[in-house]
Enzyme design. Sequence first.
Site, PDB file in Angstrom:
ATOM      1  N   ASP A  58       0.613  -1.328   0.165  1.00  0.00           N
ATOM      2  CA  ASP A  58       0.230   0.202  -0.076  1.00  0.00           C
ATOM      3  C   ASP A  58       0.789   1.439  -0.310  1.00  0.00           C
ATOM      4  O   ASP A  58      -0.120   2.331  -0.092  1.00  0.00           O
ATOM      5  CB  ASP A  58      -0.826  -0.174   1.009  1.00  0.00           C
ATOM      6  CG  ASP A  58      -0.675  -0.145   2.758  1.00  0.00           C
ATOM      7  OD1 ASP A  58       1.147  -0.063   2.265  1.00  0.00           O
ATOM      8  OD2 ASP A  58      -0.743   0.072   3.922  1.00  0.00           O
TER       9      ASP A  58
ATOM     10  N   LYS B 187      -1.020  -9.171   2.941  1.00  0.00           N
ATOM     11  CA  LYS B 187      -0.258  -8.811   4.211  1.00  0.00           C
ATOM     12  C   LYS B 187      -1.216  -8.044   4.834  1.00  0.00           C
ATOM     13  O   LYS B 187      -1.838  -7.554   4.361  1.00  0.00           O
ATOM     14  CB  LYS B 187       0.976  -8.347   3.896  1.00  0.00           C
ATOM     15  CG  LYS B 187       1.852  -7.590   4.524  1.00  0.00           C
ATOM     16  CD  LYS B 187       3.292  -7.321   4.696  1.00  0.00           C
ATOM     17  CE  LYS B 187       3.002  -5.517   3.847  1.00  0.00           C
ATOM     18  NZ  LYS B 187       2.238  -4.617   4.542  1.00  0.00           N
TER      19      LYS B 187
ATOM     20  N   GLU C 173       9.188  -4.160  11.030  1.00  0.00           N
ATOM     21  CA  GLU C 173       9.804  -3.473  10.269  1.00  0.00           C
ATOM     22  C   GLU C 173      10.565  -2.482  10.708  1.00  0.00           C
ATOM     23  O   GLU C 173      10.120  -2.221  11.661  1.00  0.00           O
ATOM     24  CB  GLU C 173       8.981  -2.546   9.183  1.00  0.00           C
ATOM     25  CG  GLU C 173       8.817  -0.968   8.605  1.00  0.00           C
ATOM     26  CD  GLU C 173       8.111  -1.071   7.724  1.00  0.00           C
ATOM     27  OE1 GLU C 173       7.124  -1.458   7.609  1.00  0.00           O
ATOM     28  OE2 GLU C 173       9.054   0.557   7.172  1.00  0.00           O
TER      29      GLU C 173
HETATM   30  O1  KIV Z   1       3.475  -1.142   1.666  1.00  0.00           O
HETATM   31  C1  KIV Z   1       4.862  -1.252   1.475  1.00  0.00           C
HETATM   32  O2  KIV Z   1       4.915  -1.255   1.048  1.00  0.00           O
HETATM   33  C2  KIV Z   1       4.930  -2.391   3.036  1.00  0.00           C
HETATM   34  C3  KIV Z   1       6.452  -1.452   2.811  1.00  0.00           C
HETATM   35  C4  KIV Z   1       6.418  -1.036   3.905  1.00  0.00           C
HETATM   36  C5  KIV Z   1       6.921  -3.460   4.244  1.00  0.00           C
HETATM   37  O3  KIV Z   1       4.288  -2.706   3.802  1.00  0.00           O
END
Ligand code: KIV
Length: 280
Positions: free
Chosen positions: A47, A116, A185
């Site tokens: 996102d 995720k 992270e």
């Molecule tokens: O949205 C994304 O790219 C992520 C990363 C910052 C881990 O969740």
Amino acid sequence: MAKKKLMVHDLIRMKQDKEKISWLTSYDYPTAQFAEAAGLDMILVGDSLGMCVYGYQSTVPVTMDQCIVHCEAVRRAATNTFIVGDMPFKSYQISEEDAVANACRFIQEAGMDAIKLEGGKRITSRIRAIADAGIVVCGHIGLTPQSSGQIGGHKAQGRTVESARALIEDAIAIESAGAHLLLVEAVPPEVAGVIRKKLSIPVYGIGAGGDVDGQLLIISDLIGQFQAFTPKFVKKYANVAQVVTDAVKAYIKDVKASDFPDDTHCYHMLEGELEKFKTM
Ligand code: KIV
């Protein structure tokens, strides 16, 4: 020979064999094509597209429909790569039913291999519900951008013993809830290393040092395209912003000087047609 598409059991085996896993975000057809051709193990349609593609100040405004469109484009380009779709804000916070329905959209409409979602203990009911629907789930703890308001901004986490312990508890709870993968992270390498050792699922880091099973970076950072800010953990491998700016400047100069187009860029009339055309 085309590379074999990885599945979740391959990723678990890679952890067991101590083979590091490479993971990058991608939001569009061309970069996903390049990433697959380069031999990348996994893609995240993050996102972060809200900031990297749409110029939003954060990931919060990103919607399910935007994520699905980008996931579809990436899937079309990288048919042979394990791709994770990132659940945006409000797609899993409201209820388990909502969370499962939205996770299903990533799989059914966009052909993702996994989803995720951000958060620790407090979202384990969502992880369990989505995993029970037969979907591969990746947890995400540490700096969780969707809740940056609560965690004090885009700041590293787990830097005190108390918060490191809370992160380790979150990681264990996420695995127990049925998650298959975990992203950590912006946490100290020592904390990420403990999490890697305690969990049997693959643990990936972004800004979490080297003692993890795999690394994730944002492609727009890696290629030097995203200009607003550069986190400490980013390594830039190219300067696309400079390449594009230089190309546009050269084009402007050529147009102003009538140096573009030249004869090689022109279509010519068919044999004999030009003579007739001139007498018209
Ligand atoms: O949205 C994304 O790219 C992520 C990363 C910052 C881990 O969740």
